[in-house]
Write a protein that holds these residues in place. Structure first.
Motif, PDB file in Angstrom:
ATOM      1  N   ILE A  87      87.791 106.029   7.094  1.00  0.00           N
ATOM      2  CA  ILE A  87      89.018 106.548   7.709  1.00  0.00           C
ATOM      3  C   ILE A  87      88.680 107.392   8.925  1.00  0.00           C
ATOM      4  CG2 ILE A  87      90.928 108.169   7.362  1.00  0.00           C
ATOM      5  CD1 ILE A  87      91.122 107.118   4.494  1.00  0.00           C
ATOM      6  N   ALA A  88      87.664 108.240   8.815  1.00  0.00           N
ATOM      7  CA  ALA A  88      87.249 109.071   9.949  1.00  0.00           C
ATOM      8  C   ALA A  88      86.756 108.200  11.099  1.00  0.00           C
ATOM      9  CB  ALA A  88      86.173 110.052   9.513  1.00  0.00           C
ATOM     10  N   LYS A  89      86.077 107.120  10.782  1.00  0.00           N
ATOM     11  CA  LYS A  89      85.607 106.211  11.829  1.00  0.00           C
ATOM     12  C   LYS A  89      86.778 105.555  12.536  1.00  0.00           C
ATOM     13  CE  LYS A  89      82.688 102.245  12.664  1.00  0.00           C
ATOM     14  NZ  LYS A  89      81.800 101.255  12.092  1.00  0.00           N
ATOM     15  N   ALA A  90      87.765 105.123  11.786  1.00  0.00           N
ATOM     16  CA  ALA A  90      88.932 104.475  12.376  1.00  0.00           C
ATOM     17  C   ALA A  90      89.752 105.448  13.220  1.00  0.00           C
ATOM     18  CB  ALA A  90      89.807 103.875  11.276  1.00  0.00           C
ATOM     19  N   GLU A  91      89.807 106.713  12.808  1.00  0.00           N
ATOM     20  CA  GLU A  91      90.572 107.709  13.544  1.00  0.00           C
ATOM     21  C   GLU A  91      89.785 108.338  14.687  1.00  0.00           C
ATOM     22  OE1 GLU A  91      91.807 110.488  10.591  1.00  0.00           O
ATOM     23  OE2 GLU A  91      93.385 109.172   9.820  1.00  0.00           O
ATOM     24  N   GLY A  92      88.470 108.150  14.695  1.00  0.00           N
ATOM     25  CA  GLY A  92      87.639 108.738  15.741  1.00  0.00           C
ATOM     26  C   GLY A  92      87.386 110.217  15.548  1.00  0.00           C
ATOM     27  N   THR A  93      87.418 110.691  14.317  1.00  0.00           N
ATOM     28  CA  THR A  93      87.180 112.101  14.037  1.00  0.00           C
ATOM     29  C   THR A  93      85.768 112.303  13.505  1.00  0.00           C
ATOM     30  OG1 THR A  93      88.076 111.874  11.809  1.00  0.00           O
ATOM     31  CG2 THR A  93      89.613 112.529  13.540  1.00  0.00           C
ATOM     32  N   TYR A  94      85.420 113.562  13.246  1.00  0.00           N
ATOM     33  CA  TYR A  94      84.099 113.912  12.736  1.00  0.00           C
ATOM     34  C   TYR A  94      84.180 114.036  11.218  1.00  0.00           C
ATOM     35  CZ  TYR A  94      80.010 116.741  11.661  1.00  0.00           C
ATOM     36  OH  TYR A  94      78.860 117.220  11.115  1.00  0.00           O
ATOM     37  N   TYR A  95      83.234 113.413  10.522  1.00  0.00           N
ATOM     38  CA  TYR A  95      83.131 113.533   9.064  1.00  0.00           C
ATOM     39  C   TYR A  95      81.659 113.427   8.689  1.00  0.00           C
ATOM     40  CZ  TYR A  95      83.932 112.838   4.092  1.00  0.00           C
ATOM     41  OH  TYR A  95      83.924 112.968   2.725  1.00  0.00           O
ATOM     42  N   PHE A  96      81.213 114.342   7.849  1.00  0.00           N
ATOM     43  CA  PHE A  96      79.813 114.410   7.441  1.00  0.00           C
ATOM     44  C   PHE A  96      79.731 114.131   5.950  1.00  0.00           C
ATOM     45  CE2 PHE A  96      75.752 116.363   6.480  1.00  0.00           C
ATOM     46  CZ  PHE A  96      75.009 116.079   7.608  1.00  0.00           C
ATOM     47  N   LEU A  97      78.959 113.128   5.567  1.00  0.00           N
ATOM     48  CA  LEU A  97      78.808 112.747   4.160  1.00  0.00           C
ATOM     49  C   LEU A  97      77.349 112.912   3.766  1.00  0.00           C
ATOM     50  CD1 LEU A  97      79.874 111.454   1.545  1.00  0.00           C
ATOM     51  CD2 LEU A  97      79.429 109.232   2.576  1.00  0.00           C
ATOM     52  N   ASP A  98      77.116 113.792   2.795  1.00  0.00           N
ATOM     53  CA  ASP A  98      75.749 114.065   2.373  1.00  0.00           C
ATOM     54  C   ASP A  98      75.759 114.658   0.976  1.00  0.00           C
ATOM     55  OD1 ASP A  98      72.978 114.398   2.473  1.00  0.00           O
ATOM     56  OD2 ASP A  98      73.134 116.372   3.369  1.00  0.00           O
ATOM     57  N   GLU A  99      74.675 114.449   0.280  1.00  0.00           N
ATOM     58  CA  GLU A  99      74.422 115.129  -0.989  1.00  0.00           C
ATOM     59  C   GLU A  99      73.214 116.031  -0.763  1.00  0.00           C
ATOM     60  OE1 GLU A  99      74.015 112.628  -4.417  1.00  0.00           O
ATOM     61  OE2 GLU A  99      75.702 111.385  -3.798  1.00  0.00           O
TER      62      GLU A  99
END
Length: 130
Positions: A34-46
């Motif tokens: 969703i963040a990619k489609a909207e062009g926003t920043y999102y960080f996914l990590d464990e």
């Protein structure tokens, strides 16, 4: 007796549907897309799992970073992160300042890490400022 059994099965089916919907809604990969489609920043990590790669999206470009554990002065930490773009064609429009922002965000989470950008991103960092 059959009516009660049928009602129990309906309740179980509804509970399973609600559980599946909640799992779908909370899925981090879905949030990443969703963040990619909207062009926003999102960080996914464990952060607790050094074997799992980190992923982040910025301005519609999906990046993946491989974490490598090493030693610091007093503990084992993530000391090296190699970052690549999943699709190099998505890099169009990114500037050097954007990469510096991404480095700062990563260094907030991994202060001992040395960040290495892989080709073709490293070419932007190595080119002269004209």
């Amino acid at each position: 007796m059959i009516v009660i059994l049928f009602r129990v099965l309906i309740v179980l089916a509804l509970a399973l549907l609600i559980y599946t919907w909640i799992q779908y809604y909370r899925n981090p990969q879905r949030k990443l897309q969703i963040a990619k489609a909207e062009g926003t920043y999102y960080f996914l990590d464990e952060p607790g799992n050094s074997k799992k790669n980190l992923q982040f999206v910025y301005k519609g470009c999906l990046f993946e970073g491989e974490k490598y554990v090493g030693t610091t002065e007093d503990s084992f930490e993530v000391v090296n992160i190699h970052i690549t773009a999943k699709d190099p064609l998505e890099l169009s429009g990114l500037r050097r300042d954007d990469l510096y922002f991404l480095e700062e965000e990563i260094l907030i989470r991994y202060p001992h890490a040395k960040i290495e950008w892989k080709h073709p991103i490293n070419q932007l960092l190595l080119s002269s400022l004209n």
